[in-house]
Design a protein around this motif. Sequence first.
Motif, short mmCIF file in Angstrom:
data_model
loop_
_atom_site.label_atom_id
_atom_site.label_comp_id
_atom_site.label_asym_id
_atom_site.label_seq_id
_atom_site.Cartn_x
_atom_site.Cartn_y
_atom_site.Cartn_z
N GLN A 174 10.37 55.32 20.61
CA GLN A 174 11.86 55.94 20.12
C GLN A 174 12.05 56.72 20.11
O GLN A 174 13.55 57.66 19.97
CB GLN A 174 12.22 55.44 18.35
CG GLN A 174 12.46 53.61 18.17
CD GLN A 174 11.04 52.58 17.96
OE1 GLN A 174 10.12 52.92 17.69
NE2 GLN A 174 11.38 51.64 18.01
N GLU A 202 20.01 47.58 22.87
CA GLU A 202 19.93 49.20 22.30
C GLU A 202 20.31 48.58 20.97
O GLU A 202 21.13 48.15 20.48
CB GLU A 202 20.30 50.05 23.90
CG GLU A 202 19.78 50.26 24.92
CD GLU A 202 18.32 50.79 25.00
OE1 GLU A 202 18.30 51.43 24.22
OE2 GLU A 202 18.03 50.04 25.47
N SER A 208 22.37 52.41 27.58
CA SER A 208 20.98 53.89 26.93
C SER A 208 22.44 54.32 25.74
O SER A 208 23.04 54.47 25.68
CB SER A 208 20.93 54.75 27.69
OG SER A 208 20.06 55.14 26.18
N SER A 224 16.81 53.22 34.53
CA SER A 224 16.73 53.38 33.60
C SER A 224 17.56 55.11 32.89
O SER A 224 17.65 54.86 34.14
CB SER A 224 14.62 53.77 32.33
OG SER A 224 14.74 54.61 33.56
#
Length: 334
Positions: free
Chosen positions: A48, A142, A186, A229
């Motif tokens: 994280q 997410e 994200s 990503s």
Amino acid sequence: MPLHSPDPDDNDESPPNQPQPASPDPTRTGTGTAIATAPSLLHLSFNQDSGCFAAGTDRGFRIYNCDPFREIFRRDFGPGGGTSLVHMLFRCNILAFVGGGPDPRHPPNKVMIWDDHQSRCIGELSFRSEIETIANPKGLCEVSHLSGTMVLACPGLQKGQVRVEHYASKRTKFIMAHDSRIACFSLTQDGRLLATASSKGTLVRVFNTLDGSLLQEVRRGADRAEIYSLAFSPTAQWLAVSSDKGTVHVFNLKVDSGLLGLDRSNSSSESNPSSPTAVSSLKFIYFTGVLPKYFSSEWSVAQFRLQEGLQHIVAFGHQKNTIVILGMDGRYFQ
């Protein structure tokens, strides 16, 4: 699966023009232990706070520290130990993994909860089918990381839509992010910002998750690309994007940090008139509405060239002006 550490002599805080992996003995792991045959790498994920990462292999999993780069521990289950997904819970001893590869350790429809202090699974989540959702073959999901906030993002009910659940306020927000299907997204650590990319991979958009408003749009390029990503910096000043084009782009975000409660006092100013973004905006300011939208796009302020076609994931390092890149070929860049 040798993972290569960064060059220890490179102490410059500014990102280099090209990320350079060091070249230790390729027959050795991060701990220096010789290996005869390297296991196949199946999955990579940061924890994280992006200070560690997990690697799933066809024999088990390994946990690494990012800075300084070193292997923390590994669990090799031998043949039949395939682990296709593995995620850490911050830096504690609890991990979650899913079996996979040619010889999986567990069925792919089970999420195993592993306690490394006990060196055994302490629980499992079973599903009737493989872990995926309708119109979500990648299993995109997410979750925010800060205590006191609980925000979850997942694909919505329509193509190009993202569903955001604010559990603290019991609110649901549907955001129409793109015309084509969602390929990657994200959240910031507090869940207030959402970055999205579509299957086209040309544009990345940043939204306010509370009201769904579009805050900024940046351009990766003109050609289609698969986005692997997206990563926000801790203060949401920067956004990094990796794709199958063999590039990692870093964008300067102009989100009002005061509204988000973020502290950028230790970060460099975002309004640098010499930045490529500012220059490109000034260059075409008089042609707004005449030239295609492409010419007024906001572009990245830094790029890193990697092997094209190879999957890489990216995160921001704990040191100032650094990013960490992990490649599915087992290479580590910082």
